[in-house]
Enzyme design. Structure first.
Site, PDB file in Angstrom:
ATOM      1  N   CYS A   2       0.908  -1.221  -0.060  1.00  0.00           N
ATOM      2  CA  CYS A   2      -0.008  -0.036   0.080  1.00  0.00           C
ATOM      3  C   CYS A   2       0.980   1.302   0.086  1.00  0.00           C
ATOM      4  CB  CYS A   2      -0.895  -0.049   1.208  1.00  0.00           C
ATOM      5  SG  CYS A   2      -1.905   1.378   1.274  1.00  0.00           S
ATOM      6  N   GLU A 105      -3.965   1.151  -6.381  1.00  0.00           N
ATOM      7  CA  GLU A 105      -2.908   0.097  -6.693  1.00  0.00           C
ATOM      8  C   GLU A 105      -2.844   0.377  -8.273  1.00  0.00           C
ATOM      9  OE1 GLU A 105       0.099  -1.287  -6.312  1.00  0.00           O
ATOM     10  OE2 GLU A 105      -0.879  -1.780  -4.611  1.00  0.00           O
TER      11      GLU A 105
END
Length: 221
Positions: A2, A105
């Site tokens: 992340c 992402e």
């Protein structure tokens, strides 16, 4: 992993959601492009009282002489967190929640262009990432820093990336924060397959200088 996320929940709503008392200067919200080394919202607990505070995203081990003395540790892998010298003490004693409205992402197209996706909760306005934190006092001013715990991706997320942040359900917050005894290690698993939704967003978010609500708008809207 992340490496970028968004926080859109107002400060008072965040404090209410986590039943936490604001304790210091909090980062400005909304922030649609939270980047490593930014200050982030963090929920901690001393068992009797939850606090909503601010920490630098980028964990600094106690032996670093400067913040740049080694790699920038924004994530801690669930599989090795209990063994890594940088993280093992924090994993036992200094766990926190890191609120987010969603995270980014990337995939790549056939030409190698980075294609950003925004991943957000299927229900509700916020996610609670599992985090760990560490105080570091070797600089001119002491700072408290944090990292997001990650694990292998669930089946839907695996289409975008092989890892994802550990996302904790509200019922698991007390255990992760140390309010409900031992056993927090059992929580370091992927979220259920139906917990998240995702869609493509504009490549402008590829820049860490980008800002504004249009960063989380579905591509083409």
């Amino acid at each position: 992993m992340c490496g970028r996320f968004a926080v859109t929940l107002p400060q008072d709503a965040m404090a209410q959601l986590f039943a936490a008392r604001p304790v210091n200067d909090l980062p400005t919200v909304p922030n649609y492009n939270v980047c490593p080394t930014n200050d982030v919202h963090v929920v901690t607990s001393d068992s009797a009282d939850r606090q909503l505070g601010s920490m630098r995203w980028g964990f600094i081990p106690h032996w670093y002489k400067t913040p740049a003395d080694g790699p920038l540790l924004i994530n801690a892998r669930a599989e090795t967190i209990a063994e890594k010298p940088a993280f093992r003490s924090a994993a036992r004693n200094r766990r926190c929640l890191i609120p987010a409205s969603g995270f980014y992402e990337w995939t790549k197209d056939e030409d190698g262009n980075r294609l950003p996706w925004f991943i957000h909760p299927a229900e509700g306005d916020a996610l609670a990432f599992a985090g760990i934190y560490q105080s570091w006092d070797k600089g001119d001013a002491p700072m408290t820093t944090c990292a997001i715990v990650t694990t292998g991706a669930n089946e839907p997320m695996g289409k975008i990336h092989h890892r994802m942040p550990v996302i904790l359900a509200e019922t698991d917050w007390p255990l992760w924060l140390g309010e409900a005894g031992h056993g927090a290690a059992t929580l370091m698993t992927a979220a259920p397959d139906d917990a998240l939704r995702f869609y493509r967003v504009d490549p402008k978010v590829n820049s860490n200088r980008a800002s504004g609500p249009d960063l989380i708008e579905p591509l083409g809207n």
